[in-house]
Design an enzyme around this catalytic site. Structure first.
Site, PDB file in Angstrom:
ATOM      1  N   THR A  58       0.383  -2.533  40.816  1.00  0.00           N
ATOM      2  CA  THR A  58       0.088  -1.144  40.454  1.00  0.00           C
ATOM      3  C   THR A  58       0.256  -0.249  41.677  1.00  0.00           C
ATOM      4  OG1 THR A  58      -1.480  -1.884  38.780  1.00  0.00           O
ATOM      5  CG2 THR A  58      -1.718   0.376  39.548  1.00  0.00           C
ATOM      6  N   ALA A 100       0.345  -2.337  48.878  1.00  0.00           N
ATOM      7  CA  ALA A 100      -0.919  -2.442  49.618  1.00  0.00           C
ATOM      8  C   ALA A 100      -1.226  -1.109  50.273  1.00  0.00           C
ATOM      9  CB  ALA A 100      -0.845  -3.530  50.680  1.00  0.00           C
ATOM     10  N   GLY A 112      -5.500   2.617  43.928  1.00  0.00           N
ATOM     11  CA  GLY A 112      -5.262   3.006  42.541  1.00  0.00           C
ATOM     12  C   GLY A 112      -6.297   2.471  41.579  1.00  0.00           C
ATOM     13  N   GLU A 126      -5.525  -6.832  39.951  1.00  0.00           N
ATOM     14  CA  GLU A 126      -4.532  -7.257  40.933  1.00  0.00           C
ATOM     15  C   GLU A 126      -4.925  -8.592  41.551  1.00  0.00           C
ATOM     16  OE1 GLU A 126      -3.020  -2.793  42.304  1.00  0.00           O
ATOM     17  OE2 GLU A 126      -4.593  -3.816  43.455  1.00  0.00           O
ATOM     18  N   LYS A 152       1.705   1.381  56.484  1.00  0.00           N
ATOM     19  CA  LYS A 152       0.607   0.524  56.011  1.00  0.00           C
ATOM     20  C   LYS A 152       0.295  -0.623  56.971  1.00  0.00           C
ATOM     21  CE  LYS A 152       0.464   2.869  52.120  1.00  0.00           C
ATOM     22  NZ  LYS A 152       1.704   3.648  52.154  1.00  0.00           N
TER      23      LYS A 152
END
Length: 234
Positions: free
Chosen positions: A32, A87, A101, A107, A125
């Site tokens: 997601t 991530a 999210g 997940e 990230k």
């Protein structure tokens, strides 16, 4: 390159990486978030090459189905050959913070049955120490204040994510002010709090591969090669 261009770049790299897994009987896991959405849109071109997917959120399931990709209930699937997801942070051990999210629980469930977890992210990230991104914790609503008090005892600053209800009907506390040097232990400690469903640390089950989008191209990282070349990662 813009952040969206980096995300598109790494999503394409993920498609190239998992192509050998896209066989007629294969069911893959799909995550997601914005980077995962680029991956899903690219995956549509291969929808006739594999059987279908397990989705980590209702939004992902809807996007997959919209591209004509069959979505399976995870209860009907024994194992996934690969799980692809983004991530919010990743360290050189490929431990992650996820949950921006609010799909962290599903997940984590999907990742648990995947043979290989491929994380896709842009270079912003990659961090030395997890925790600059607030750590999401999914909590049963009646336990929100009790869990928040216990998190404060650990030195974190929990902030209720107002107006957000997870696909599981729960709420999110975003924990600020952490420098996470022992991600496995913190993951365990938070998960042991009564009322916590799970937290966004993926340390007990980290990624196996990190595809990191950079201005100079996509880097394919594993725990072994990031340990050997940490300077290139950061």
């Amino acid at each position: 390159m813009t952040q969206d261009e980096l995300k598109q770049q790494v999503a394409k790299a993920a498609l190239d990486y998992i192509k050998p897994e896209l066989t007629s009987d294969a069911i893959i896991g799909v995550g997601t978030g914005s980077t995962a959405e680029f991956f899903i849109d690219g995956l549509a071109a291969y929808r006739d090459d594999f059987k279908g997917a397990v989705a980590s959120s209702d939004a992902t399931a809807k996007r997959l189905a919209g591209h004509g990709i069959e979505v399976f209930d995870m209860n009907d699937v024994t194992q996934l050959s690969v799980y692809v997801d983004g991530a919010d942070e990743a360290n050189k051990k490929l431990q992650l913070i996820k949950g921006g999210g609010a799909a962290l629980t599903r997940e984590k469930i999907v990742a648990s049955i995947a043979k290989t977890f491929v994380c896709i992210a842009d270079e912003s990230k990659a961090v030395e120490v997890l925790g600059a991104f607030p750590l999401p914790v999914e909590v049963i609503p009646m336990a929100r204040s009790a869990v928040a008090r216990r998190i404060r005892d650990l030195g974190g600053n929990p902030v209720y994510r107002e107006g957000v209800v997870t696909d599981n009907g729960n709420v999110i506390l975003d924990v600020h002010g952490l420098q996470i040097t022992d991600a496995k232990e913190l993951e365990r400690e938070l998960n042991n709090m009564v009322g916590v469903v799970t937290n966004g640390l993926f340390a007990a089950r980290p990624a196996d591969v990190l595809l990191l989008g950079t201005a100079s191209g996509v880097k394919t990282l594993t725990v072994i090669n990031t340990a050997a070349s940490a300077g290139e990662f950061f």
